[in-house]
Enzyme design. Sequence first.
Site, PDB file in Angstrom:
ATOM      1  CE  LYS A 122      35.323  32.769  49.010  1.00 41.62           C
ATOM      2  NZ  LYS A 122      34.242  31.876  48.551  1.00 41.62           N
ATOM      3  CB  VAL A 181      39.114  36.628  45.248  1.00 40.74           C
ATOM      4  CG1 VAL A 181      40.028  35.731  44.411  1.00 40.74           C
ATOM      5  CG2 VAL A 181      37.907  35.838  45.732  1.00 40.74           C
ATOM      6  N   GLY A 198      34.028  40.915  48.183  1.00 39.84           N
ATOM      7  CA  GLY A 198      32.667  40.436  48.371  1.00 39.84           C
ATOM      8  C   GLY A 198      32.166  40.655  49.773  1.00 39.84           C
ATOM      9  N   GLY A 199      30.905  40.302  49.977  1.00 37.87           N
ATOM     10  CA  GLY A 199      30.292  40.507  51.278  1.00 37.87           C
ATOM     11  C   GLY A 199      30.889  39.630  52.353  1.00 37.87           C
ATOM     12  CG  MET A 200      31.195  35.506  53.761  1.00 39.05           C
ATOM     13  SD  MET A 200      30.520  34.466  54.637  1.00 39.05           S
ATOM     14  CE  MET A 200      30.640  33.127  53.556  1.00 39.05           C
ATOM     15  CG  ASP A 231      24.919  32.505  45.300  1.00 39.74           C
ATOM     16  OD1 ASP A 231      23.861  32.982  44.844  1.00 39.74           O
ATOM     17  OD2 ASP A 231      25.859  33.204  45.721  1.00 39.74           O
ATOM     18  CG  LEU A 233      42.419  39.074  41.597  1.00 40.17           C
ATOM     19  CD1 LEU A 233      42.440  37.607  41.200  1.00 40.17           C
ATOM     20  CD2 LEU A 233      42.951  39.951  40.471  1.00 40.17           C
TER      21      LEU A 233
END
Length: 388
Positions: free
Chosen positions: A39, A24, A19-21, A139, A16
């Site tokens: 995740k 998902v 991301g940088g980390m 964040d 889905l």
Amino acid sequence: MPQQKIAGRYELLEELSHGGMGDVWRGYDAVLDRPVAVKLIRQQAISSPQLAEEFAKRFRREARITARIQHAGVPQVYDAVLDDSLERLFLVMELVDGVPLSAYVQPGRPLPVAWAAAVAAQVATVLSHAHVVPAIHRDLKPGNILVACDGTVKVLDFGIAAILRTDVTKLTATGTPIGTYQYMSPEQVRGGRITPQTDLYALGCILHELLTGQLLFSADSEYVLMYQHVNAAPTPLRELRADVPSALEALVLHLLRKAPEARPSDIQEVYERLRPFLPSPGATPAQAGAGPTGVPDPTGLFRNPYAPRSRAQAGLRISGTDGQSDAPAAPAAVVGALREEIKEAYAHSDALLEEERFAQAAEVLGDIIEPAARALGSESRQVLELRT
């Protein structure tokens, strides 16, 4: 896509977000027969035992804190699993279908005041439950806010939140402050103490963006952005958009004050100051203002509180007693191909039912309803059977 089930029960079906980390995935819980979001931390991000330990701590914190925030605006946490090797870390949570708030921000097309206030008020209710845990998001940004199909605002990724402690200012082992530069509070830039007022500043940045269609500060360099958050005065909303009420402008400027103690005392005060700009119960969508097309309306929860679930779309209007649609008939070749797809969907659904995958079986048939209704008419026997 991994071939094995995670923890013997979770299947990864579709990525889905990336991301940088971590990533998902849309997943499936084979034990409880329900869709889930999974995740995952990418393995290449874990480059040392020290970093692996930091990721493990972060994931445990994410699972525990998010699970303690009991609010409909926070996706539920179902499971948190770290394998013994620390090579795979993942969090299993409620799957939410919706639109990220970033899709609502269009340059030159700010949101109606009621829409922006409705989003901010819903975020405020979520934060009121989080801050009492106590947990701070750290964040908050449009990319971490989702508007579900019914207009409910969901605040995502409390995973970088930390239990509120006066001696904790950073979460990363490297000393890098957590946050996104466009929404980072002055105290985050300075590496100072994080408090609930940190989230209030980010909410002020978001409100400014929703109401003007532009970021609070813009710069090519992240260092210039951080300098602006610490030193530059925000432009008052009414200088950028004349129809913004003066009281709403005053609230945003209050949220954006540089010193945390100079901001509103708590998120409950913010909600009370947003109330005058929310649509009244019984108001029509037109009275709330015309927002972007193709995205959920966040004002619906205020206009129709505790309303029942919306009816399924009735589809095409029937012109006479013979049940024929006003729409032109689909070409025979299209109808023939569609009937074959329906047959295959039933076969797939039946196979899933044999495995007691009831949720997935219903989803397979649900996916074919809309194209079938367009081609065959919403009142055709086959479409009605699919709906049933």
